[in-house]
Design an enzyme around this catalytic site. Structure first.
Site, PDB file in Angstrom:
ATOM      1  N   HIS A   1       0.735   5.425   6.528  1.00 16.59           N
ATOM      2  CA  HIS A   1       1.422   5.884   5.325  1.00 16.59           C
ATOM      3  C   HIS A   1       1.872   7.336   5.414  1.00 16.59           C
ATOM      4  CE1 HIS A   1      -1.617   2.774   4.245  1.00 16.59           C
ATOM      5  NE2 HIS A   1      -0.546   2.230   3.663  1.00 16.59           N
TER       6      HIS A   1
ATOM      7  N   ASP B   1      -1.987   8.950   7.241  1.00 14.77           N
ATOM      8  CA  ASP B   1      -2.986   8.187   7.989  1.00 14.77           C
ATOM      9  C   ASP B   1      -2.267   7.321   9.026  1.00 14.77           C
ATOM     10  OD1 ASP B   1      -1.914   6.078   6.533  1.00 14.77           O
ATOM     11  OD2 ASP B   1      -3.666   5.778   5.263  1.00 14.77           O
TER      12      ASP B   1
ATOM     13  N   SER C   1       0.800  -1.224   0.000  1.00 13.54           N
ATOM     14  CA  SER C   1       0.000   0.000   0.000  1.00 13.54           C
ATOM     15  C   SER C   1       0.834   1.276   0.000  1.00 13.54           C
ATOM     16  CB  SER C   1      -0.936   0.017   1.219  1.00 13.54           C
ATOM     17  OG  SER C   1      -0.202  -0.046   2.430  1.00 13.54           O
TER      18      SER C   1
END
Length: 395
Positions: free
Chosen positions: A362, A359, A73
């Protein structure tokens, strides 16, 4: 006192409902067990990237022909959007600073590999699920949120595309290009001059080893797990080499004990040194792996990006980089804004360029682009034996 790991998140039912309402659940794209391709939408171009026209057959002028990206991600740019997965970021406020809005990037804007592509003079690399026609000649991004080196990693999120499957998808791309442009021998030189960026391993800890419903923590100690991962990693990277890759950028793991999700599990606001120590054997093993691959694979050049050192420099010199907040997510809920990660239509912080984290997991676009520049032209403390710019210039 022992550190107890737990993952604070929405219930699966509520997550499923939110995702169904916002996006729908589709099985038309790649699924872990049985990948299928769907007709893709056009690529969204953002923030005045350096745009190069599609070549007839890669680039033949000595520049980097293409950038192929594999990972999780941190660098996924939309491959999870239309698979049945809880690991998605194709909703607002993700992409709030991206021209065109949410794309599936787990960030407010650009990722680290977006920055690297631009520094190489390449257009933004399309997701495998979106790439069409000549777009693939400048590179493809195969990364998938929740994916890991091990095939079981990320199973709590249901759909994801593990590294083995990402490599298979790259092989499919090669077959398609070879079929359209004169065969495997014709494209071999261009593939050998292309760059391969690989950033794997974070989820093998966060969404495997540290999860209570996975057996790995009871089966392996930290060193044994690091050994297991890098043994598999070596085989996977060798597979990419056997498919024609010669120039590889391998990113190490950062100080994962300092991300908001882990900080939120403590009460003293301090990084978990237990988690930081846990990932050290992996990084040490990867450095050794890089040396061995360079020695044992003819014509191959692997470089290592020391992400932990990059982030350490950024946090130590936060004022120089204009950062004020290092321990909270810009978008998230609960302690350190990391107990529940960024939810659909949540209002994020207004001063995003002052945050280290976007967040619970990340970095912000600001930090991603700082790290891209360090990786591209940094010294041996962040990239070795050479940096990306030097790797790109090798014949």
């Amino acid at each position: 006192m022992a550190f107890h790991f737990r993952r604070l998140c929405l219930s699966s039912a509520l997550l499923a409902l939110l995702l169904q309402l916002l996006h729908g659940v589709s099985s038309q794209l790649i699924v872990v067990e049985d990948p299928v391709s769907a007709p893709p939408p056009p690529l969204v171009v953002v923030k005045d990237p350096v745009v190069a026209p599609p070549p007839t057959l890669f680039e033949q002028d000595g520049s980097v022909p293409a950038l192929f990206i594999f990972g999780d991600s941190l660098i996924d740019n939309g491959n999870n959007n239309n698979i049945p997965s809880f690991a998605k970021a194709n909703y607002f406020p993700y992409g709030i600073d991206f021209n065109g809005g949410p794309t599936g990037r787990f960030c407010n804007g650009l990722t680290m590999v977006d920055g690297i592509a631009q520094l190489l003079g390449l257009p933004l690399v399309p997701a495998y699920s979106d790439a069409t026609g000549d777009q693939v000649l400048r590179g493809v991004n195969y990364a998938s949120a929740a994916a890991g080196i091990l095939p079981d990693t990320g199973g709590n999120f249901v759909g994801r595309i593990p590294f083995d499957q990402q490599i298979h998808n790259f092989e499919t791309t090669l077959d398609q290009v070879a079929s359209n442009y004169g065969g495997a021998v014709t494209i071999a030189d261009s593939v050998a001059r292309s760059l391969f960026f690989i950033g794997m391993g974070s989820n093998d800890y966060l969404n495997n080893y540290l999860m209570p419903n996975f057996p790995t923590r009871n089966q392996y100690n930290a060193q044994q797990f690091g050994d297991l991962l890098v043994q598999q990693y070596t085989n996977q990277l060798t597979r990419l080499y056997n498919l024609g890759g010669r120039k590889f950028i391998v990113s190490g793991l950062g100080r994962m004990g300092c991300i908001p999700s882990i900080l939120a599990q403590g009460t003293d606001g301090k990084c978990s040194e237990e988690v930081n120590q846990l990932v050290l054997p992996f990084n040490t093993n990867v450095k050794t792996m890089i040396t061995n691959l360079n020695q044992n694979l003819p014509d191959a050049k692997f470089i290592y990006l020391d992400t932990a050192n990059m982030v350490q420099d950024i946090t130590t010199n936060q004022a120089v980089y204009g950062l004020t907040t290092l321990d909270k997510g810009c978008c998230g809920i609960g302690r350190n804004r990391g107990q529940i990660t960024c939810l659909p239509f949540e209002t994020p912080c207004p001063n995003r360029d002052q945050y280290l984290f976007w967040d619970a997991f990340h970095p912000t676009e600001k930090v991603n682009l700082i790290m891209a520049k360090k990786a591209f032209a940094g010294d041996r403390t962040v990239a070795f034996p050479i940096n990306i710019q030097e790797l790109a210039s090798l014949n």
